[in-house]
Enzyme design. Structure first.
Site, PDB file in Angstrom:
ATOM      1  N   HIS A   1     -12.471   4.154  -0.889  1.00 31.82           N
ATOM      2  CA  HIS A   1     -12.590   3.230   0.261  1.00 31.82           C
ATOM      3  C   HIS A   1     -13.278   1.927  -0.125  1.00 31.82           C
ATOM      4  CE1 HIS A   1     -12.270   6.852   3.209  1.00 31.82           C
ATOM      5  NE2 HIS A   1     -11.111   6.223   3.141  1.00 31.82           N
TER       6      HIS A   1
ATOM      7  N   SER B   1      -8.771   8.648   9.154  1.00 30.45           N
ATOM      8  CA  SER B   1      -8.278   9.998   8.868  1.00 30.45           C
ATOM      9  C   SER B   1      -8.879  10.484   7.549  1.00 30.45           C
ATOM     10  CB  SER B   1      -6.750  10.034   8.852  1.00 30.45           C
ATOM     11  OG  SER B   1      -6.263   9.046   7.999  1.00 30.45           O
ATOM     12  N   GLY B   2      -9.152   9.549   6.634  1.00 32.24           N
ATOM     13  CA  GLY B   2     -10.071   9.819   5.529  1.00 32.24           C
ATOM     14  C   GLY B   2     -11.424   9.238   5.939  1.00 32.24           C
TER      15      GLY B   2
ATOM     16  N   ARG C   1      -9.196  17.124   5.535  1.00 35.26           N
ATOM     17  CA  ARG C   1      -9.886  17.433   4.273  1.00 35.26           C
ATOM     18  C   ARG C   1     -11.268  18.014   4.553  1.00 35.26           C
ATOM     19  NH1 ARG C   1      -9.154  11.651   1.579  1.00 35.26           N
ATOM     20  NH2 ARG C   1      -7.606  11.174   3.176  1.00 35.26           N
TER      21      ARG C   1
ATOM     22  N   GLU D   1      -8.340  -3.757   4.913  1.00 35.98           N
ATOM     23  CA  GLU D   1      -8.166  -3.593   3.467  1.00 35.98           C
ATOM     24  C   GLU D   1      -7.045  -4.490   2.934  1.00 35.98           C
ATOM     25  OE1 GLU D   1      -8.083   0.388   4.761  1.00 35.98           O
ATOM     26  OE2 GLU D   1      -9.183   1.106   3.016  1.00 35.98           O
TER      27      GLU D   1
ATOM     28  N   HIS E   1     -17.137   4.555   7.070  1.00 30.07           N
ATOM     29  CA  HIS E   1     -15.694   4.351   7.214  1.00 30.07           C
ATOM     30  C   HIS E   1     -15.133   5.671   7.734  1.00 30.07           C
ATOM     31  CE1 HIS E   1     -11.617   2.869   5.804  1.00 30.07           C
ATOM     32  NE2 HIS E   1     -11.410   4.158   6.027  1.00 30.07           N
TER      33      HIS E   1
ATOM     34  N   ASN F   1       0.875  -1.171   0.000  1.00 34.14           N
ATOM     35  CA  ASN F   1       0.000   0.000   0.000  1.00 34.14           C
ATOM     36  C   ASN F   1       0.915   1.224   0.000  1.00 34.14           C
ATOM     37  OD1 ASN F   1      -1.822   2.018   0.496  1.00 34.14           O
ATOM     38  ND2 ASN F   1      -2.663   1.113   2.371  1.00 34.14           N
TER      39      ASN F   1
ATOM     40  N   GLU G   1     -14.181   2.487  14.818  1.00 30.01           N
ATOM     41  CA  GLU G   1     -13.937   1.298  15.638  1.00 30.01           C
ATOM     42  C   GLU G   1     -13.569   1.643  17.073  1.00 30.01           C
ATOM     43  OE1 GLU G   1     -10.939  -1.074  13.623  1.00 30.01           O
ATOM     44  OE2 GLU G   1     -11.968  -0.765  11.710  1.00 30.01           O
TER      45      GLU G   1
ATOM     46  N   ARG H   1      -9.014  12.034  19.075  1.00 30.10           N
ATOM     47  CA  ARG H   1      -8.651  11.836  20.492  1.00 30.10           C
ATOM     48  C   ARG H   1      -8.272  13.158  21.146  1.00 30.10           C
ATOM     49  NH1 ARG H   1      -4.970   6.865  18.710  1.00 30.10           N
ATOM     50  NH2 ARG H   1      -4.794   8.350  17.019  1.00 30.10           N
TER      51      ARG H   1
ATOM     52  N   ARG I   1      -2.495  -1.881  -3.514  1.00 29.31           N
ATOM     53  CA  ARG I   1      -3.616  -0.962  -3.429  1.00 29.31           C
ATOM     54  C   ARG I   1      -3.369   0.150  -4.442  1.00 29.31           C
ATOM     55  NH1 ARG I   1      -5.690   2.169   1.894  1.00 29.31           N
ATOM     56  NH2 ARG I   1      -7.623   2.907   0.983  1.00 29.31           N
TER      57      ARG I   1
HETATM   58  P1  ADP Z   1      -6.181   5.856   7.971  1.00 24.40           P
HETATM   59  O1  ADP Z   1      -7.212   6.498   7.119  1.00 24.40           O
HETATM   60  O2  ADP Z   1      -4.912   6.623   8.102  1.00 24.40           O
HETATM   61  O3  ADP Z   1      -6.014   4.364   7.747  1.00 24.40           O
HETATM   62  P2  ADP Z   1      -7.386   5.087  10.463  1.00 24.40           P
HETATM   63  O4  ADP Z   1      -8.552   4.316   9.977  1.00 24.40           O
HETATM   64  O5  ADP Z   1      -6.285   4.335  11.129  1.00 24.40           O
HETATM   65  O6  ADP Z   1      -6.812   6.054   9.382  1.00 24.40           O
HETATM   66  O7  ADP Z   1      -7.917   6.203  11.474  1.00 24.40           O
HETATM   67  C1  ADP Z   1      -7.050   7.136  12.045  1.00 24.40           C
HETATM   68  C2  ADP Z   1      -7.850   8.092  12.926  1.00 24.40           C
HETATM   69  O8  ADP Z   1      -8.611   7.334  13.876  1.00 24.40           O
HETATM   70  C3  ADP Z   1      -6.976   9.001  13.763  1.00 24.40           C
HETATM   71  O9  ADP Z   1      -6.728  10.212  13.109  1.00 24.40           O
HETATM   72  C4  ADP Z   1      -7.800   9.239  15.012  1.00 24.40           C
HETATM   73  O10 ADP Z   1      -8.512  10.446  14.872  1.00 24.40           O
HETATM   74  C5  ADP Z   1      -8.806   8.116  15.039  1.00 24.40           C
HETATM   75  N1  ADP Z   1      -8.673   7.255  16.213  1.00 24.40           N
HETATM   76  C6  ADP Z   1      -7.871   6.188  16.375  1.00 24.40           C
HETATM   77  N2  ADP Z   1      -8.030   5.677  17.616  1.00 24.40           N
HETATM   78  C7  ADP Z   1      -8.952   6.441  18.236  1.00 24.40           C
HETATM   79  C8  ADP Z   1      -9.554   6.444  19.546  1.00 24.40           C
HETATM   80  N3  ADP Z   1      -9.233   5.527  20.451  1.00 24.40           N
HETATM   81  N4  ADP Z   1     -10.455   7.393  19.811  1.00 24.40           N
HETATM   82  C9  ADP Z   1     -10.778   8.308  18.899  1.00 24.40           C
HETATM   83  N5  ADP Z   1     -10.270   8.368  17.664  1.00 24.40           N
HETATM   84  C10 ADP Z   1      -9.359   7.454  17.353  1.00 24.40           C
END
Ligand code: ADP
Length: 400
Positions: free
Chosen positions: A181, A211-212, A241, A379, A208, A9, A331, A285, A93
């Site tokens: 996604h 961060s995205g 974004r 993924e 989903h 990826n 999640e 967070r 990917r």
């Molecule tokens: P990516 O799109 O980079 O794969 P992820 O699906 O790993 O992103 O999500 C990353 C985001 O998830 C982080 O920016 C954060 O805001 C959020 N995140 C991760 N763990 C937690 C948590 N325990 N509580 C709240 N937000 C969280």
């Protein structure tokens, strides 16, 4: 030594990989890691299947100027440390499969040229995705490589979901709602089929939220509509974004504030969303832990927009049987889930607070008019399955 599948990826500033051992009907994670800080302060990390660090090596910026160089370093690592010969195929990917690719595809010269033609649709991502494919074709020409697209899962959309209200010729030239996604949605749809086959046949909205972030409407496990469109900027606000925006704002920034298209692009991709709204952070967070009103406002805005998007997708589906949370925020953030479901209370969704806090799979309380789930996405595993399938080897079952 068992055969294995490598999943790559690659982005503009990082390459992540995962190696799976093909173990009968199972795909067992063997190694994971990658190179971060490409073009900046590059760091190679490799962990074993349980997450224990096997290697952590810093490089100088000049050693790893781009994704191609990073892939060369990863290949060198594999060649020295673990029988690279056991890798029977590589799944990549690839963000954009354009209007045509509705399925993953084995890469040959013609496919590679076609994928290069989509670079203008996703300049930063597509370039980074294709570099490692070229490097591997050069170093290991006999190794089958499979391109798995973020857009492909959405290619069965009805026309209503794929068009912008723009002059028709633009659609024919490729200015259309592609959606992203897709590998995540495909994986989650498969897991829901395992966990609740009847529900999976119905009307499901998957959020989903990482961060995205985007949402997808599924009917019978197939994508009907999704919130990201021509680019991964559209839809709900994200870490940095902006999400959906009046296009007049873009015109204003260019015409009246003297910003260049590149400056506007940088602002919309990297300085907006939760970061722009809060002026504090793109990380949920940090925002939840802050007592600043701007942080609270950013969180409220995010939850409102996600709930609005879910309601809009429920129109496309003609109702809602289940709502699914996935990815980093979906999640792991009970407070965000609680607030999004509360915004959908008018539609009869009721959350079990206990289930939500403990993070089990099924979250709806008695009397809720739709089921509510957390389904962790994967993924990489989806890519590994597609790759096996294209090799002509039976892909391990959906629960693998
Ligand atoms: P990516 O799109 O980079 O794969 P992820 O699906 O790993 O992103 O999500 C990353 C985001 O998830 C982080 O920016 C954060 O805001 C959020 N995140 C991760 N763990 C937690 C948590 N325990 N509580 C709240 N937000 C969280």
């Amino acid at each position: 030594m068992n055969d294995s599948i490598l999943v790559v990826n690659a982005g503009s500033s990082s390459i992540k990989f995962k190696l799976y051992r093909i173990d009968g009907a199972d795909l067992a994670p063997l190694l994971g890691g990658g190179m971060s800080g490409i073009g900046g302060t590059p760091l190679l990390t490799v962990k074993d299947g349980r997450g224990a660090v096997l290697e952590e090596r810093r490089f100088t910026p000049g050693d790893v100027p781009d994704a191609s160089a990073a892939q060369h370093h990863l290949e060198d690592w594999f060649a020295h440390h673990r029988g690279a010969e056991s890798i029977v195929a590589v799944g990549h990917r690839v963000v954009h499969g354009g209007p045509d690719f509705a399925e993953p595809v084995l890469v040959d010269d013609a496919v590679l040229r076609r994928l290069e033609s989509f670079i203008p649709l996703a300049p930063l991502h597509q370039l980074g995705n294709l570099d490692p494919i070229r490097v591997l074709r050069q170093r290991r020409p006999d190794l089958p490589q499979v391109a798995c697209f973020d857009t492909a899962f959405h290619r069965g959309h009805p026309e209503l979901s794929d068009r912008f209200a723009l002059p028709r010729f633009l659609h024919d030239e490729g200015v259309r709602r592609y959606g992203f996604h897709g590998l995540s949605y495909e994986y989650v749809a498969g897991r829901l089929r395992d966990l609740a086959p009847e529900t999976a046949q119905g009307r499901v909205v998957v959020a989903h939220l990482g961060s995205g972030a985007s949402l997808c409407a599924l009917k019978g496990g197939r994508s009907q509509e999704t919130t990201m469109s021509f680019t991964a900027l559209d839809g709900v606000p994200m870490g940095t974004r902006c999400g959906a925006l009046d296009p007049g704002v873009v015109l204003h920034l260019i015409e009246h504030k003297g910003m260049s298209p590149a400056e506007v692009g940088h602002m919309l991709y990297h300085e907006s969303g939760l970061l722009g709204l809060s002026g504090l952070s793109n990380d949920v967070r940090t925002l939840l832990a802050s007592d600043r009103p701007e942080a609270a406002m950013a969180v409220a805005f995010f939850c409102r927009r996600v709930a609005q998007a879910a309601a809009s997708l429920a129109v496309t589906l003609g109702g809602l049987d289940a709502f699914v949370f996935t990815a980093g925020i979906g999640e792991n953030a009970p407070e965000i889930r609680q607030r999004i479901v509360a915004e959908l209370g008018w539609a009869g969704l009721i959350l079990s607070n206990d289930a939500n806090r403990s993070g089990v799979a099924r979250l709806d309380a008695a009397g809720s008019r739709a089921q509510i789930w957390i389904i962790p996405t994967d993924e990489e595993r989806m890519i590994a399955r597609h790759t096996l399938r294209l090799l002509g080897r039976a892909a391990p079952g959906a629960t693998a």
